[in-house]
Design a protein around this motif. Structure first.
Motif, short mmCIF file in Angstrom:
data_model
loop_
_atom_site.label_atom_id
_atom_site.label_comp_id
_atom_site.label_asym_id
_atom_site.label_seq_id
_atom_site.Cartn_x
_atom_site.Cartn_y
_atom_site.Cartn_z
N LEU A 313 10.80 -18.83 6.31
CA LEU A 313 9.45 -18.29 6.50
C LEU A 313 9.37 -17.41 7.74
CD1 LEU A 313 7.33 -21.43 5.53
CD2 LEU A 313 7.88 -19.43 4.11
N SER A 314 10.13 -17.74 8.78
CA SER A 314 10.17 -16.88 9.96
C SER A 314 10.79 -15.53 9.61
CB SER A 314 10.96 -17.56 11.08
OG SER A 314 10.32 -18.73 11.52
N THR A 315 11.81 -15.54 8.77
CA THR A 315 12.42 -14.29 8.31
C THR A 315 11.44 -13.49 7.47
OG1 THR A 315 14.59 -15.36 8.32
CG2 THR A 315 14.40 -13.33 7.07
N ALA A 316 10.65 -14.18 6.66
CA ALA A 316 9.64 -13.51 5.82
C ALA A 316 8.54 -12.89 6.67
CB ALA A 316 9.05 -14.50 4.82
N SER A 317 8.31 -13.42 7.86
CA SER A 317 7.27 -12.87 8.74
C SER A 317 7.57 -11.43 9.11
CB SER A 317 7.13 -13.72 10.01
OG SER A 317 6.67 -15.02 9.71
N SER A 318 8.82 -11.14 9.43
CA SER A 318 9.21 -9.78 9.77
C SER A 318 9.10 -8.86 8.56
CB SER A 318 10.63 -9.75 10.32
OG SER A 318 11.03 -8.43 10.61
N LEU A 319 9.47 -9.37 7.40
CA LEU A 319 9.33 -8.60 6.16
C LEU A 319 7.88 -8.17 5.97
CD1 LEU A 319 10.24 -7.62 3.31
CD2 LEU A 319 9.81 -9.96 2.51
N ASP A 320 6.96 -9.12 6.04
CA ASP A 320 5.55 -8.79 5.82
C ASP A 320 5.04 -7.83 6.88
OD1 ASP A 320 2.96 -9.54 4.31
OD2 ASP A 320 2.42 -9.79 6.42
N ARG A 321 5.44 -8.02 8.11
CA ARG A 321 5.00 -7.15 9.20
C ARG A 321 5.44 -5.71 8.97
NH1 ARG A 321 6.53 -10.29 12.88
NH2 ARG A 321 8.58 -9.44 13.35
N ASN A 322 6.65 -5.52 8.48
CA ASN A 322 7.13 -4.17 8.24
C ASN A 322 6.54 -3.55 6.99
OD1 ASN A 322 9.23 -3.16 10.30
ND2 ASN A 322 9.73 -5.32 10.05
N ILE A 323 6.15 -4.36 6.03
CA ILE A 323 5.36 -3.83 4.91
C ILE A 323 4.03 -3.29 5.43
CG2 ILE A 323 4.10 -4.49 2.80
CD1 ILE A 323 6.46 -6.44 2.25
N GLY A 324 3.46 -3.99 6.39
CA GLY A 324 2.24 -3.51 7.04
C GLY A 324 2.45 -2.18 7.73
N ARG A 325 3.61 -1.99 8.34
CA ARG A 325 3.91 -0.71 8.97
C ARG A 325 3.93 0.42 7.94
NH1 ARG A 325 9.31 -0.84 12.16
NH2 ARG A 325 8.66 1.34 12.51
N THR A 326 4.49 0.15 6.77
CA THR A 326 4.49 1.16 5.71
C THR A 326 3.06 1.55 5.32
OG1 THR A 326 6.58 0.29 4.81
CG2 THR A 326 5.26 1.69 3.36
N LEU A 327 2.22 0.56 5.13
CA LEU A 327 0.83 0.84 4.76
C LEU A 327 0.11 1.59 5.86
CD1 LEU A 327 -0.11 -2.63 3.17
CD2 LEU A 327 0.69 -0.56 2.00
N ASP A 328 0.37 1.22 7.11
CA ASP A 328 -0.25 1.92 8.24
C ASP A 328 0.20 3.37 8.30
OD1 ASP A 328 -1.55 -0.41 8.91
OD2 ASP A 328 -0.18 -0.93 10.54
N TYR A 329 1.47 3.61 8.00
CA TYR A 329 1.98 4.99 8.01
C TYR A 329 1.24 5.83 6.97
CZ TYR A 329 5.15 8.97 7.88
OH TYR A 329 5.66 10.25 7.94
N LEU A 330 1.07 5.29 5.78
CA LEU A 330 0.36 6.03 4.73
C LEU A 330 -1.07 6.33 5.15
CD1 LEU A 330 1.63 4.08 1.59
CD2 LEU A 330 2.47 6.28 2.46
N ASP A 331 -1.73 5.37 5.80
CA ASP A 331 -3.10 5.59 6.30
C ASP A 331 -3.12 6.69 7.35
OD1 ASP A 331 -4.12 3.62 4.64
OD2 ASP A 331 -4.13 2.08 6.19
#
Length: 515
Positions: A313-331
């Motif tokens: 789950l700690s490894t998944a935290s970084s995954l989700d955070r970087n998906i957020g970076r992708t969405l922020d970039y598009l915005d």
């Protein structure tokens, strides 16, 4: 006239087609949607809060679902990473695209793929991150890929010129950095398609240093079937993927017993001094406490489970955070309104169900995968789809959205019509081929809304039948039991129909020889 144009633009936008207006002529030009596909590795839907998980919060994956659609019945054709990526690329089953397993397959990049079709339709294309198809990508204007499984810390990348490049840092962050760098430099006169392939959450679940200890205060409940005895399920009984017996203290759980043994492990050998110091500062006290406890039996197994969950789950935290970076970039770059975003894992994963980790099976936790999609103006925000869809369907869906004809060789179907009319598959077909890793027997099968029929062969020779309505955890094999004769006959007919539909000669041969 102006009012008419405004109404026309609104109507077209509501169909998911984006138009721009030529300032000189006043004519409307169809604008194809950009495409971002984010593929993780071994990410279990059971750990995603959008799917109701209480294990952790995944706000960025959840955001895609809230702003688009969550697929509650998304499945894969072959639950293993390389074959899954080949299916996503080609829209064809493993026996058609040629990449059946991770043991001997090499992806034939000369075959058609949805990205080649997009290229021909004017798109600029890229694949960045995990590839794992044993050949160089084709159909991409740009690529940088992790060799093999890749590494969590200071990963190497295979470059287009044949060289290797090592980046300092954590792999999930670096994959996103490279993706954003390509987006910055792309040809902005063209629509784009980028596939972002994350290593996370693949074994051995090494978190970013910023996420170490994130779940240490949580005691995770054991799944109800954690101590499964595999009664009347021979294939499940002989597997080698149990937390109790197969999860390794050093390789998986970072309990090496000495600094020398830890330093000999490739994952830790490549860390720089600062990274290693943070890793040691976290894991050494855990190992010291573990050594004092001298655990055995179920106590040891349950300790291993807690460690597994915390690291995963700690490894998944970084995954989700970087998906957020992708969405922020598009915005930030005003791209969100005309960009399809799809997030999915290459397959499901076991979080202790049946006492297991890993994947491979047609059983639900492995067969089913998380998948969410945002497609502004075409898919209503907050949609929840119960249509049965597959990773097989991504290629035709993207081509459908781009207005590009779907090649006849593609075996999947666009999911877009089903989101409007509520119609999907009435059956799902699956075939797993490997006969080595984790001692999982090759098998194929069919799932309908209520039932699942499985045919095991090679390692184990036999059948299983499940009533998913009465037995959602697939604990009670009904094959051969009194009262299930008609259901078995009907499911065998459905299985043969799927085998014929997808022209699976391997499965047909098994049925012919051993029915």
């Amino acid at each position: 006239m102006k009012a008419f144009k405004n109404l026309l633009l609104l109507a077209v936008a509501n169909c998911g087609i984006f138009l721009s207006v030529n300032a000189q002529t006043g004519t409307s030009i169809r604008k194809q949607p950009n495409v971002v596909i984010i593929v993780s590795d071994d990410h279990a839907y059971q750990t995603i809060s959008a799917y109701g998980s209480k294990l952790m919060q995944t706000p960025n994956i959840d955001r895609i679902a809230k702003e688009g659609v969550r697929f509650d019945k998304a499945y894969v054709t072959n639950s293993i990473c390389g074959p899954s990526r080949a299916v996503i690329l080609t829209g064809k089953y493993s026996h058609k695209n040629g990449f059946k397993d991770n043991e001997s397959s090499v992806f034939d990049g000369s075959q058609d793929s949805f990205v080649k079709q997009l290229q021909g339709g004017g798109y600029e294309t890229a694949w960045i991150g995990k590839w794992h198809l044993e050949s160089k990508p084709q159909g991409f204007d740009f690529w940088q890929i992790l060799p093999g499984q890749g590494q969590y810390y200071n990963p190497d990348f295979d470059m287009m010129d044949g060289s290797k490049k090592r980046y300092d840092g954590y792999v999930s962050n670096i994959v996103e950095d490279v993706a954003e760098d390509w987006l910055d430099k792309r040809d902005q006169t063209k629509p784009f398609c980028i596939v972002i392939g994350h290593k996370a959450t693949h074994r051995t679940w090494i978190p970013d240093t910023s996420d170490l200890g994130k779940f240490d205060d949580v005691k995770f409940p054991l799944p109800p079937n954690f101590y499964d005895t595999y009664k009347n399920r021979e294939a499940a009984a002989i597997q080698d993927m149990s937390i109790s017996k197969s999860m390794l203290m050093g390789y998986d759980l970072k309990m090496f017993g000495s600094d020398d043994k830890k330093s000999a492990d490739g994952n830790f050998r490549r860390m720089n001094a600062a990274q290693r110091a943070k890793i040691d500062a976290y894991y050494k006290p855990i190992e010291a406490e573990f050594n004092q406890q001298k655990l055995s039996g179920n106590s040891l197994t349950e300790w291993k489970y807690q460690r597994y969950m915390r690291d995963y789950l700690s490894t998944a935290s970084s995954l989700d955070r970087n998906i957020g970076r992708t969405l922020d970039y598009l915005d930030k770059h005003d791209l969100a309104k005309n960009t399809i975003v799809i997030y999915l894992s290459d397959q499901g994963f076991y979080m202790g169900e049946h006492g297991w980790f890993d994947k491979r099976w047609i059983y639900e936790e492995s067969f089913r995968t998380p998948m969410v999609m945002r497609y502004p103006n075409a898919v209503k925000a907050g949609t929840v789809s119960n249509n049965m869809v597959m990773n097989l369907d991504i290629a035709p869906t993207i081509l459908d959205a781009a207005g590009i004809a779907i090649p006849k060789a593609i075996q999947g179907a666009s999911i877009l019509p089903g989101l409007k009319n509520g119609k999907g598959r009435n059956a799902l077909y699956y075939h797993y081929y490997e006969n080595g890793e984790h001692a999982v027997s090759p098998h194929f099968g069919v799932r309908t809304e209520r039932y699942k029929l499985i045919r095991f062969y090679k390692r184990v020779n036999g059948w299983e039948l499940y009533d998913l309505q009465k037995d959602p955890h697939e604990m009670d094999n009904k094959y051969g039991q009194k009262g299930y004769e008609k259901i078995t006959t009907d499911m065998l007919k459905a299985l043969k129909q799927q085998i014929n539909k997808y022209e699976d000669d391997d499965a047909r041969k098994v049925l012919t020889q051993n029915n």
